[in-house]
Write an enzyme that holds these catalytic residues in place. Structure first.
Site: not given
Length: 385
Positions: A371-372
């Site tokens: 997610e990053g």
């Protein structure tokens, strides 16, 4: 497993009930199965999924109108996520994965789409779902995806490839992000709903991972897979906006997940340090060990409070992109530190698979990537300065 420090943030009776349920499930169902699930490597623990569905954990975050538990506020979700991930990080993330699918449907979908695609996720027979964004050449650069959605009569043809998709091949329902106009980068990204048995959709073999093995990841291949127009989420080009909104929520929830494994490591290390004797006294009485445990506790509280702040901002309807990134960055790096510190505190036994801390250290590593990455979180925070 200790209770959450909610004395300054009183919970409603309903929140207390769902948190107690999650804590008991983590203690009685998740923790006893965690090592076997890790050793199985690429096998989805369907027994735990079904048990969680029966008591309402897999759908607690869905709106009541679709049969869910009604805990649509992000704060309730982070409370539950932390408790489950104290039991096991990978299993906890797996059991709440339908929430990641639901977020873009709720953000972009029509009422009819929400009813059709979310109602099946409530109840004991709930299927798994998946969110398909990442590609071999587009991980952090979500606007750079190359999977295309070509308009045809009655819908679209999807062509391309996704990689590292959690639950791929196990899930029955998917949200897929593709380009309806490749020249427009983020403004050309559109979201689509599709089912596992869609013609032209195939899956790769399970990917062997360092940790969080409860979640099976595969590649997905699209070869002129037809998606009806009514399965497009929102208008063409709205997918990236919906994805960014989803990221704000998912990064906050993952902050709670990382806090959960950090808490598990801290609690285990403290218990061990109280009973392990060296040089004639418990090692917790040695300053070197006590200081390390003090750092674990301090970082754990920081991670939790930053996660709660991001959740509260989202629930208040405030901008929280920076706060969500700060929460995920802090919590993921806290999880990495606390799991390392637990291994260090146990010494040689920490390196042994007889104890859970080595698995937690492997599991925690993913939180700084998914997610990053931490690098991307710092870029997001920098843009918000």
């Amino acid at each position: 497993m200790s209770a959450l420090p909610t004395e300054l943030v009183p919970l409603t009776p309903e929140q207390s009930d769902i948190v107690d349920l999650a804590r008991a499930f983590a203690r009685d169902e998740i923790r006893p199965r965690a090592r076997a699930v890790d050793e199985a490597d690429t096998v989805t623990p369907w027994d735990l999924w079904r048990s969680a569905a029966e008591v309402g954990i897999t759908g607690f975050m869905l709106p009541e109108e679709y049969g869910g538990g009604g805990f649509t506020d992000v704060f309730s979700q982070v409370l539950v996520q932390e408790e489950l991930c104290v039991g096991d990080l990978g299993i906890g993330n797996l059991l709440c994965s339908n929430g990641f699918f639901a977020d873009p449907v709720l953000a972009l979908g029509s009422k009819e789409q929400q009813h059709t695609w979310l109602t099946p996720l409530a109840g004991p027979g709930t299927p798994m779902t998946a969110l398909a964004t990442t590609e071999p050449g587009a991980g952090s650069d979500a606007a750079g995806i190359t999977t295309t959605a070509t308009p045809v009569d009655g819908g679209y043809l999807l062509s391309g490839q996704k990689a590292w998709i959690s639950n791929a091949g196990e899930a029955e329902q998917y949200v897929v992000f593709a380009k309806t106009d490749p020249a427009l980068r983020s403004r050309g990204v559109t979201a689509f709903l599709l089912r596992k048995d869609t013609e032209g959709v195939t899956f790769g073999e399970p990917m062997r991972k360092m940790g969080q093995r409860a979640i099976v990841c595969r590649e997905i291949f699209f070869q002129d897979a037809f998606v009806p127009a009514e399965q497009r989420l929102g208008d063409e080009g709205q997918g990236f906006r919906g994805l960014m909104r989803t990221f704000d929520i998912s990064r906050t929830v993952l902050g709670a997940a990382a806090t959960g494994v950090a808490r598990a490591a801290y609690e285990y290390a403290v218990d061990y340090a109280r009973t392990r004797t060296q040089f004639g006294k418990p090692i917790i009485e040695h300053q070197a060990v006590a200081f390390r445990l003090a750092d674990m506790r301090t970082r754990l509280e920081q991670a939790r409070l930053m996660t709660w702040r991001a959740a509260k901002r989202l629930d208040a309807g405030l901008e929280a992109t920076t706060e969500a990134a700060m929460a995920k960055l802090t919590a993921s790096e806290t999880a990495a530190y606390c799991t390392w510190a637990a291994v260090q505190t146990l010494g040689g036994w920490g390196y042994s698979r007889e104890y859970p801390v080595e698995q937690w250290m492997r599991d925690a590593r993913l939180e700084e990537i998914e997610e990053g990455t931490s690098d991307i979180m710092r870029l997001v925070i920098g843009r918000g300065l």
